[in-house]
Design an enzyme around this catalytic site. Structure first.
Site, PDB file in Angstrom:
ATOM      1  N   GLU A 161       0.832  -1.205   0.000  1.00 41.89           N
ATOM      2  CA  GLU A 161       0.000   0.000   0.000  1.00 41.89           C
ATOM      3  C   GLU A 161       0.869   1.257   0.000  1.00 41.89           C
ATOM      4  OE1 GLU A 161      -1.577   1.716   3.584  1.00 41.89           O
ATOM      5  OE2 GLU A 161      -1.252  -0.180   4.639  1.00 41.89           O
TER       6      GLU A 161
ATOM      7  N   LYS B 289      -5.054  -2.969  14.011  1.00 42.73           N
ATOM      8  CA  LYS B 289      -4.439  -1.880  14.772  1.00 42.73           C
ATOM      9  C   LYS B 289      -5.005  -1.859  16.192  1.00 42.73           C
ATOM     10  CE  LYS B 289      -3.400   1.142  10.848  1.00 42.73           C
ATOM     11  NZ  LYS B 289      -4.051   0.492   9.704  1.00 42.73           N
TER      12      LYS B 289
END
Length: 339
Positions: free
Chosen positions: A52, A187
């Site tokens: 990404e 996360k």
């Protein structure tokens, strides 16, 4: 088109890797710029790892972001795969960036639009520069037939998401896009138990790498048991290959724990997260601005420890992801020879 790994093995897909007019599902993909190296790898069934670009633009300052981006590509190459960093430059989706393009994106930083899959059409139409998130990177990787994507950590259900309905599009993209995502779990600023429940609802295969515990980005365990366990790159490759053969439309998440020597103190991170969440609420920071704010604030509160851990874990993921890509390419070539 017969040389496409997906066309040969699943017989449900057509190659997007030959000339610019060839495309995934028979679509015209002339609007996507594929680097010569990535195009050649697709044509010959060589291992490829998608990367990404939001981590470059929004994850850290210049020049640290540029150096990290280059280092990730080096790690992928050292482990036998071709890196394909994905971004949108001047409205053109790019699969595989040159060093010059990486630096352009790194220098732009947060001036590049943070681009989720829902935003791709807007960025293209506006001829903007877009840094792709997990969902956009997955989508574009799948369009050209790249089955493996490495990132740091995916988005998920935000804390208090039961009230705000703030749920990352990463999860719905995983439910609709057949790409295997290699990450350090979810996360830790997010609600991990609810995220795992949502992934189950989205029919996403979730497995932890060499552990029974689901990792939490900065730390090796989240306190949640992983739905499944995979033991090696070869094991991961067999699972991904089976998913392709089944022609399932959903992707999978392979959660790789951060190396122990880089794992941050769980109590230190959690204290910083709580402070960051409180400040975000006070400043009314929501939507796609919240995650970058929280990560930056946690890094500030931990004296830079969390950013160092972030860089270490994504490098580890790149190494593991490349090994999985190599194993998958070998498995698929052997399958082709038996046909």
């Amino acid at each position: 088109m017969a040389d496409s790994r997906l066309a040969i093995l699943s017989r449900h897909f057509t190659s997007a890797a030959s000339a610019s007019k060839a495309g995934f599902g028979g679509k015209d993909l002339g609007w996507i710029k594929i680097s010569p190296e990535v195009r050649d790898a697709l044509k010959h069934g060589s291992p490829i790892v998608a990367l990404e670009s939001t981590i470059i633009s929004h994850g850290m300052p210049y020049p640290q972001n540029f150096e990290t981006a280059k280092e990730l590509e080096v790690i992928v190459r050292e482990n036998g795969a071709v890196p394909a960093t994905i971004a949108i430059l001047d409205g053109v989706p790019c699969i595989g960036l040159t060093t010059e393009e990486l630096e352009i994106l790194a220098r732009l930083g947060s001036k590049a639009r943070k681009t989720a899959s829902r935003d791709i059409a807007l960025v293209m139409a506006g001829r903007e520069n877009g840094a792709t998130t997990v969902s956009a990177t997955m989508y574009l990787a799948s369009m050209v037939g790249i089955p493996i994507f490495v990132t740091g950590g995916i988005g998920g259900v935000h804390r208090h998401g039961e009230n705000t309905m703030d749920i990352s599009s990463d999860l719905t993209e995983l439910g609709n896009t057949p790409v295997a995502v290699i990450s350090a779990g979810v996360k830790s600023i997010l609600d991990i138990p609810r995220t795992l429940e949502y992934l189950e609802t989205q029919r996403v295969t979730v497995a932890a790498y060499k552990t029974d515990d689901f990792p939490a980005f900065f730390t090796q365990t989240s306190g949640c048991k992983a739905p499944a366990r995979v033991e090696s790159p070869e094991h991961c490759a067999r699972v991904i290959d089976a998913n392709i053969r089944l022609a399932r439309k959903s992707g999978m998440l392979i959660a790789v724990p951060i190396p122990r020597e880089h794992s941050a103190s769980g109590s230190l991170i959690e204290s910083a997260i709580q402070q960051a969440l409180q400040e975000a609420r006070e400043k009314k920071i929501t939507g796609n601005a919240e995650t970058p704010f929280l990560l930056a604030k946690v890094n500030e509160l931990t004296g830079g420890a969390s950013l160092a851990s972030n860089i270490a874990l994504v490098k580890n993921n790149a190494s593991v992801g490349a090994k999985i890509a190599v194993s998958l390419a070998q498995l698929q070539k052997h399958s082709c020879q038996r046909l």
